[in-house]
Design a protein around this motif. Structure first.
Motif, PDB file in Angstrom:
ATOM      1  N   UNK A 131       0.798  -1.229   0.000  1.00  0.00           N
ATOM      2  CA  UNK A 131       0.000   0.000   0.000  1.00  0.00           C
ATOM      3  C   UNK A 131       0.835   1.286   0.000  1.00  0.00           C
ATOM      4  N   UNK A 132       1.984   1.340   0.714  1.00  0.00           N
ATOM      5  CA  UNK A 132       2.792   2.571   0.661  1.00  0.00           C
ATOM      6  C   UNK A 132       3.227   2.988  -0.739  1.00  0.00           C
ATOM      7  N   UNK A 133       3.291   2.021  -1.675  1.00  0.00           N
ATOM      8  CA  UNK A 133       3.644   2.364  -3.058  1.00  0.00           C
ATOM      9  C   UNK A 133       2.582   3.231  -3.711  1.00  0.00           C
ATOM     10  N   UNK A 134       1.385   3.237  -3.125  1.00  0.00           N
ATOM     11  CA  UNK A 134       0.315   4.107  -3.627  1.00  0.00           C
ATOM     12  C   UNK A 134       0.778   5.555  -3.650  1.00  0.00           C
ATOM     13  N   UNK A 135       1.524   5.964  -2.624  1.00  0.00           N
ATOM     14  CA  UNK A 135       1.992   7.352  -2.542  1.00  0.00           C
ATOM     15  C   UNK A 135       2.931   7.692  -3.690  1.00  0.00           C
ATOM     16  N   UNK A 136       3.872   6.792  -3.992  1.00  0.00           N
ATOM     17  CA  UNK A 136       4.849   7.108  -5.040  1.00  0.00           C
ATOM     18  C   UNK A 136       4.232   6.959  -6.433  1.00  0.00           C
ATOM     19  N   UNK A 137       3.031   6.367  -6.512  1.00  0.00           N
ATOM     20  CA  UNK A 137       2.374   6.262  -7.816  1.00  0.00           C
ATOM     21  C   UNK A 137       1.610   7.529  -8.181  1.00  0.00           C
ATOM     22  N   UNK A 193       2.708  13.904  -5.900  1.00  0.00           N
ATOM     23  CA  UNK A 193       3.415  13.733  -4.626  1.00  0.00           C
ATOM     24  C   UNK A 193       4.784  13.132  -4.904  1.00  0.00           C
ATOM     25  N   UNK A 194       5.822  13.702  -4.288  1.00  0.00           N
ATOM     26  CA  UNK A 194       7.184  13.192  -4.407  1.00  0.00           C
ATOM     27  C   UNK A 194       7.663  12.841  -3.006  1.00  0.00           C
ATOM     28  N   UNK A 195       8.001  11.580  -2.778  1.00  0.00           N
ATOM     29  CA  UNK A 195       8.369  11.114  -1.439  1.00  0.00           C
ATOM     30  C   UNK A 195       9.804  10.590  -1.409  1.00  0.00           C
ATOM     31  N   UNK A 196      10.503  10.926  -0.335  1.00  0.00           N
ATOM     32  CA  UNK A 196      11.852  10.421  -0.112  1.00  0.00           C
ATOM     33  C   UNK A 196      12.119  10.383   1.385  1.00  0.00           C
ATOM     34  N   UNK A 197      12.498   9.210   1.874  1.00  0.00           N
ATOM     35  CA  UNK A 197      12.819   9.013   3.297  1.00  0.00           C
ATOM     36  C   UNK A 197      11.705   9.507   4.213  1.00  0.00           C
ATOM     37  N   UNK A 198      10.487   9.045   3.915  1.00  0.00           N
ATOM     38  CA  UNK A 198       9.299   9.315   4.731  1.00  0.00           C
ATOM     39  C   UNK A 198       8.866  10.779   4.738  1.00  0.00           C
ATOM     40  N   UNK A 199       9.454  11.568   3.845  1.00  0.00           N
ATOM     41  CA  UNK A 199       9.035  12.965   3.696  1.00  0.00           C
ATOM     42  C   UNK A 199       8.506  13.157   2.282  1.00  0.00           C
ATOM     43  N   UNK A 200       7.265  13.628   2.193  1.00  0.00           N
ATOM     44  CA  UNK A 200       6.640  13.840   0.887  1.00  0.00           C
ATOM     45  C   UNK A 200       6.355  15.325   0.683  1.00  0.00           C
ATOM     46  N   UNK A 201       6.435  15.744  -0.573  1.00  0.00           N
ATOM     47  CA  UNK A 201       6.110  17.123  -0.901  1.00  0.00           C
ATOM     48  C   UNK A 201       5.145  17.154  -2.076  1.00  0.00           C
ATOM     49  N   UNK A 220      -1.091   7.089   6.535  1.00  0.00           N
ATOM     50  CA  UNK A 220      -0.370   7.906   7.508  1.00  0.00           C
ATOM     51  C   UNK A 220      -0.519   7.343   8.916  1.00  0.00           C
ATOM     52  N   UNK A 221      -1.728   6.929   9.245  1.00  0.00           N
ATOM     53  CA  UNK A 221      -1.973   6.365  10.575  1.00  0.00           C
ATOM     54  C   UNK A 221      -1.196   5.069  10.770  1.00  0.00           C
ATOM     55  N   UNK A 222      -1.231   4.202   9.753  1.00  0.00           N
ATOM     56  CA  UNK A 222      -0.542   2.919   9.869  1.00  0.00           C
ATOM     57  C   UNK A 222       0.974   3.078   9.921  1.00  0.00           C
TER      58      UNK A 222
END
Length: 235
Positions: free
Chosen positions: A84-90, A94-102, A168-170
């Motif tokens: 499921x976390x890959x959902x964010x990078x898809x 949203x651009x995520x790196x080392x648990x920080x997304x912008x 985020x909660x998980x």
């Protein structure tokens, strides 16, 4: 008698949402075209796609982000929720790196090109995306003339926000990790300015596309909304 009728209704219908029907296709060498029809069921906490052979399920289930592949022929399913976390990078915005997304507002590049798709006037928007280090360019056609499509996309955005909240909660993340309010504001502005996405195109070796052909506000059948209930887990 009334009790039996209410029980039948409760077993038949889940929650109110939208049903989007799409044509997914590809055009390869020698202009050979292949198309399949796909249904997308949308609620505020579920996005379920259906083809002839399977369902792909993304949902917030008991507050947790879940992803399932449900295979019709074998009445079985696979649980891919750990991915499921890959959902964010898809997500291209949203651009995520080392648990920080912008938020990447510049991922969406509107053009002045318009064309008629079906009976609707649509505007071309170029989307600069990156997935697993691979840069991609996607073309999306937006229309403000299809009211039901815009409403369905608004519900889809609500699903995205709710799924991200569950992630985020998980993962024990906060607004310092993912600027959720900014993401929501950005999605709302895109919807307000451009409307709904009627067609998406991407060209690599060959052209792939997805085009919406119908949108309906419906009660999502309970047997779909509650997937993978009733199926046997094989992974």
């Amino acid at each position: 008698m009334l009790l039996i009728f209410l029980l039948i209704i409760s077993l038949t219908f889940g929650v109110e949402g939208y049903l989007i029907t799409e044509i997914n296709g590809s055009i390869g060498s020698f202009n050979l075209k292949k198309e399949i029809k796909r249904k997308v069921y949308l609620t505020k906490d579920a996005l379920i796609t259906e083809t002839d052979g399977e369902f792909m399920v993304q949902k917030v289930e008991n507050g947790k982000p879940k992803i399932y592949r449900v295979i019709k022929s074998t009445k079985s399913y696979m649980d891919f929720s750990k991915m499921a976390p890959l959902f964010l990078v898809s997500l291209p915005f949203i651009d995520c790196e080392k648990r920080i997304c912008r938020l990447k507002e510049d991922a969406f590049i509107p053009t002045d090109e318009y064309k008629k798709i079906g009976k609707y006037r649509a505007r071309k928007v170029i989307v600069k995306a990156s997935f697993m280090g691979e840069k991609q360019e996607i073309v999306q056609w937006y229309t403000r003339e299809w009211k039901e499509l815009t409403e369905a996309n608004a519900l889809e955005n609500e699903f995205y926000i709710n799924f991200i909240k569950a992630l985020m909660k998980e993962m024990n993340l906060t607004e310092k990790n993912i600027p959720l309010k900014e993401v929501k504001s950005f999605l709302d502005n895109i919807l307000k300015k451009f409307g709904g996405v009627i067609r998406t195109e991407q060209r690599k070796v060959f052209l792939t596309y997805s085009q919406v052909i119908s949108v309906r506000k419906v009660n999502i059948p309970d047997y779909i909304y509650r997937l993978p209930e009733g199926y046997k887990r094989i992974r």
